[in-house]
Every structure is written in structure tokens, then in C-alpha cells.
Design an enzyme around this catalytic site. Structure first.
Site, PDB file in Angstrom:
ATOM      1  N   ALA A  37      63.218  11.217  32.809  1.00 22.78           N
ATOM      2  CA  ALA A  37      62.957  10.287  31.716  1.00 22.78           C
ATOM      3  C   ALA A  37      63.801   9.026  31.843  1.00 22.78           C
ATOM      4  O   ALA A  37      64.936   9.067  32.312  1.00 22.78           O
ATOM      5  CB  ALA A  37      63.246  10.959  30.377  1.00 22.78           C
ATOM      6  N   HIS A  51      66.431  16.563  23.694  1.00 26.94           N
ATOM      7  CA  HIS A  51      66.287  17.489  24.825  1.00 26.94           C
ATOM      8  C   HIS A  51      67.657  17.974  25.303  1.00 26.94           C
ATOM      9  O   HIS A  51      67.826  19.151  25.607  1.00 26.94           O
ATOM     10  CB  HIS A  51      65.531  16.829  25.985  1.00 26.94           C
ATOM     11  CG  HIS A  51      64.068  17.124  25.986  1.00 26.94           C
ATOM     12  ND1 HIS A  51      63.528  18.184  26.668  1.00 26.94           N
ATOM     13  CD2 HIS A  51      63.032  16.492  25.388  1.00 26.94           C
ATOM     14  CE1 HIS A  51      62.211  18.191  26.490  1.00 26.94           C
ATOM     15  NE2 HIS A  51      61.888  17.172  25.721  1.00 26.94           N
ATOM     16  N   GLN A  54      68.912  20.484  22.838  1.00 32.28           N
ATOM     17  CA  GLN A  54      68.133  21.723  22.937  1.00 32.28           C
ATOM     18  C   GLN A  54      68.625  22.594  24.087  1.00 32.28           C
ATOM     19  O   GLN A  54      68.800  23.791  23.921  1.00 32.28           O
ATOM     20  CB  GLN A  54      66.651  21.394  23.134  1.00 32.28           C
ATOM     21  CG  GLN A  54      65.777  22.624  23.422  1.00 32.28           C
ATOM     22  CD  GLN A  54      64.338  22.251  23.692  1.00 32.28           C
ATOM     23  OE1 GLN A  54      63.703  21.631  22.855  1.00 32.28           O
ATOM     24  NE2 GLN A  54      63.824  22.598  24.864  1.00 32.28           N
TER      25      GLN A  54
END
Length: 173
Positions: A37, A51, A54
Site C-alpha cells: 500500500a 491494518h 489489526q
């Protein structure tokens, strides 16, 4: 013996990254995370931050928005790696106006030669309507071809919908 290559595919926000992260952490206590990304705006910055939260700690993160083939060629045997995700990698090359066929060929060769156990996350983009513009149609076609070629190389292919995994090839771990 478990397949050395797994493709995890699904729609946006389907739970595929979370499932892939859990799977990879079961394979290696400190796996590699290959991040593709790029944060071009605040929304993407927040998605990247979410992310990271997480998946938590315990990952050796390698930022590789374009140079995934080079990263894969340097991974050691006996380790596990998560490539998240092939869709953003493809998008990065498309927007940079690189030769997609050449980039895809290099990626696929690197996947074949990768010594680490590899899990690749990718989006399924072909289930929706036909996009209205040429760039979106080009992307959809390129992503579909890439997913098919990755699936050919992987001993396990799992789709994730609503957070639930379904084995398409090779069974669930």
C-alpha cells in the site's frame, strides 16, 4: 504436507487479510509482512494504520509498493511471508504506467522461486458490473489475469467472504 504457496482472495473488506494474517502467524512466530500500500491521502493513511493495529507486533515488515519480486527473491527458506496485497501492487504499477506484462512475469517468476512459505492476498474484482471507464476496465482485466496465474501456482487457494474461509483448491489448513 502443507502447500508452500497460498492465495487468499475475496472482495473488499471481506476479512481476507485478517484470515491470512492468522494463518501466517501459525506458520512462523515472526513472519515477514510485505506491504504494497501507498498512502496518497488521509483515508489510505487510516486504512494502513488500521491494518497495522489489526496484525499487531511480531512481524518483520517490508514496504514494497513496486519491488515485490526483488523482496520475494531475498526471503529465506524456513520462514513464512504474507504479501498484502497483489491488488495494490498491480494498481501501483498501472498508475505508474509500467509495462504490466513484464512486471507480472517478474512477479510470477519470483513467486515460483520464493524459498519461504508464501501467502498472497488479492482482491476478486470480477464479480461486479462492467466499469464505466477504460482505466477501470483495464485494471479489472489485468487483476483477473493476475489472480488466475497466481492461483495456478498456489497449492492452496482460499476465498474469504464475511470473514469465513472457503477452500477452492487444496483444503483449509
Amino acid at each position: 504436507m502443507a502447500p508452500r504457496r497460498t492465495l487468499v482472495i475475496g472482495g473488499a473488506s471481506s476479512g481476507k487479510s485478517g484470515w491470512a494474517e492468522t494463518h501466517v502467524k501459525q506458520m512462523d512466530s515472526r513472519p515477514f509482512y510485505i506491504a504494497t500500500a501507498q498512502a496518497f491521502d488521509a483515508e489510505m493513511e487510516e486504512k494502513i494504520r488500521a491494518h497495522k493495529m489489526q496484525r499487531g507486533t511480531g512481524w518483520d515488515t517490508i514496504e514494497a509498493p513496486l519491488a515485490v519480486a526483488e523482496v520475494l527473491s531475498g526471503l529465506p527458506e524456513g520462514r513464512a511471508a504474507l504479501l498484502d496485497c497483489a491488488t495494490l501492487w498491480l494498481t501501483n504499477h498501472l498508475l505508474a504506467e509500467h509495462d504490466l506484462a513484464a512486471e507480472e512475469a517478474a512477479l510470477l517468476e519470483a513467486v515460483d522461486a520464493c524459498r519461504a512459505d508464501l501467502v498472497i492476498v488479492s482482491n476478486e474484482v470480477g464479480a461486479g458490473i462492467v466499469p464505466e471507464n477504460a482505466l477501470a476496465r483495464r485494471f479489472r482485466a489485468a487483476q483477473g489475469r493476475l489472480n488466475q496465474r497466481l492461483a495456478e501456482r498456489c497449492g492452496r487457494v482460499v476465498t474469504v467472504m464475511a470473514g469465513l474461509p472457503l477452500a477452492l483448491k487444496g483444503g483449509l489448513p
